[in-house]
Design an enzyme around this catalytic site. Structure first.
Site, PDB file in Angstrom:
ATOM      1  NE  ARG B 224      -1.170 -10.505  -0.010  1.00 49.11           N
ATOM      2  CZ  ARG B 224      -1.996  -9.476   0.237  1.00 49.11           C
ATOM      3  NH1 ARG B 224      -2.129  -8.510  -0.647  1.00 49.11           N
ATOM      4  NH2 ARG B 224      -2.674  -9.435   1.365  1.00 49.11           N
ATOM      5  CD  GLU B 253       4.190  -5.538  -1.001  1.00 52.34           C
ATOM      6  OE1 GLU B 253       3.608  -5.074  -0.005  1.00 52.34           O
ATOM      7  OE2 GLU B 253       3.597  -6.001  -1.977  1.00 52.34           O
ATOM      8  CG  HIS B 272       0.569  -3.423  -0.836  1.00 56.39           C
ATOM      9  ND1 HIS B 272       0.969  -4.693  -0.478  1.00 56.39           N
ATOM     10  CD2 HIS B 272      -0.798  -3.455  -0.868  1.00 56.39           C
ATOM     11  CE1 HIS B 272      -0.099  -5.455  -0.278  1.00 56.39           C
ATOM     12  NE2 HIS B 272      -1.185  -4.724  -0.508  1.00 56.39           N
TER      13      HIS B 272
END
Lengths: 315, 315
Positions: B224, B253, B272
């Site tokens: 993360r 993000e 991601h």
């Protein structure tokens, strides 16, 4: 025995040769002086493995080195008919490059599976664009070349869950013969060229072979550029006959700045470096010293090239 | 039992849910409608795992889903104190992402070892420049996070000959505790962040931890973004405290276009996607259907999150 003369083709420093001090007379040659010095040399060390000078300078008859060692896996740059016909022993650097090249192939295969070149392009544009990538485990590779490099590639890809088929000059235990090649190419996700350059392998990756491959397949060449008909490869990539390629070797090196291969979408070009990890020159020097000790003691050499076949025969 | 109501947070298509037709009433919600619909739902499926709406919408008291499943490995985006204190069961997508993420980490580690980003830069300039690269086998990795993802990463790197140490919340068989972390970071060639985001891990990669690492070390974050103090990472890369990083996750993000992380030399930015291989949504759908069958039959659920710790406790 008088002190033997070791002729070195190449000017780069030779690591580890200090161990031979006093036991050998070292001379150096380049392409222009090689022919004149070869007759008085007992041993030729081809340290500059990019040179093709041996092929031109090798004496047809008369005095010549009894042993030639090349600091490379391939021997296509020095084997001429006169050398092949002579009783001079040729050895190569078998073993030094296997694992590094296998890692390099794994790096490129994983980079394609994970779309890494595109990630780096998008990063340059500061563009956040999610994509789905491929899972490597469970895919299929066809590795052409069943020598130590091909086997190391198969081992490393296998450790990553890739089902890998090896193709060699003739079928044997764990190795497919050429008769299986097209069938294996047709279902491979990754085609790896790791074969020596011989009469049988020159130009083997031609338009027909690329047409057999899947449109989703990637081609990786860590063998020799002349295994590939480069125009056919470029055509296959342009017309999406295959998805892309990683080329570390080329018919002409360095690759010319105006070669279309530099900017083909899906093609990664690297400068013949797949096996050259930090310390590789030390390893090559140490390997030659070890071979020299054997030679000087009259013990049999290892890594002896079959000069008719053009490589060291396998197990 | 009356037909239960399944509330789905997210609008993307849900593969594999056809198998539940007639056995569940499916409703959809987005961030604006979630609070109103939660009280009448029996099950909440967090299909849009980028949303933080659950934390804000979760009812303090009164009717609420008995079960929440998130189609992600991390649960930091939904765990609020009220949900943690309630008797609602939370499950996650444990298992789906392990191998894909492990392959992704291997891809980035190999790309750094083989200097692939630089190769692609040189290729754009049509520049042939030989370099020596690193051999991966024999290097050392420190993987922070000892859950299934961390263990898969360690397994894959281990298969490539990397000596890998796993660091978890507490020392146990085959896992180092936090007390070993700095010592392991100091000698790691590769530092992999694969931990859940919890109170104990938030910001753990700060200026002090990057200072402990070797200047030749690379940092890879597939956990993360908030595990990392991003300014500290950028500083460490700029001042060559570490060699570079591969970042797939970020504190915010999508990463903002003006983030300095986009153009830091030695840093690879990806959106991601490390675990998202073709077919991943099918797998996530199938995993939920399987869990739903258990739930509907009154059998115990698997992948149950320890809501105090913030992850599924390991073996």
């Amino acid at each position: 025995m008088t002190t033997p003369t070791l002729l070195v083709l190449g000017t780069d420093p030779l690591p580890r040769l200090g161990r031979l001090t006093g036991r050998v007379r070292v001379e150096h040659a380049d392409a222009s002086t090689l022919a004149a010095r070869l007759p008085s040399a007992d041993v030729l060390l081809v340290w500059d493995f990019t040179s093709h000078a041996v092929r031109e300078a090798w004496p047809g008859d008369g005095p010549r080195p009894r042993w030639v060692h090349t600091a490379s896996a391939g021997v296509d740059h020095l084997l001429c008919p006169e050398l092949a016909a002579s009783d001079t022993v040729v050895t190569n650097a078998r073993g030094v490059f296997d694992q590094p090249i296998a890692e390099y192939v794994a790096a490129l295969v994983l980079a394609f599976a994970k779309d890494l070149p595109r990630t780096l392009e998008l990063q340059r544009e500061r563009t956040w664009r999610h994509r789905e990538t491929r899972r490597l485990a469970g895919t299929r590779a066809c590795v052409v070349g069943s020598g130590p490099i091909g086997r190391a590639v198969a081992g490393t890809l296998g450790a990553l869950g890739v089902t890998t088929a090896l193709v060699g000059r003739a079928a044997r235990d764990g190795v497919h013969g050429p008769e299986d090649l097209d069938r294996l190419l047709a279902r491979a996700d990754w085609v790896i060229a790791a074969a020596p350059l011989t009469g049988a392998t020159r130009g083997m990756f031609d338009a027909r072979r690329f047409a057999v491959m899947q449109p989703s397949a990637y081609f990786v060449n860590v063998g020799r550029g002349q295994l590939v008909v480069e125009e056919a490869l470029a055509g296959a990539v342009r017309e999406r006959g295959i998805a892309g390629a990683a080329l570390d070797v080329f018919a002409t090196e360095p690759l010319a700045p105006d070669s279309p291969l530099w900017h083909l979408p899906g093609v990664v070009v690297s400068p013949h470096m797949s096996g050259d990890t930090a310390g590789w020159r030390d390893e090559l020097g140490a390997q030659f010293v070890e071979l020299f000790e054997r030679w000087a003691a009259g013990r049999p050499l290892v890594n002896v090239v079959d000069k008719q076949r053009g490589y060291v025969p396998g197990h």
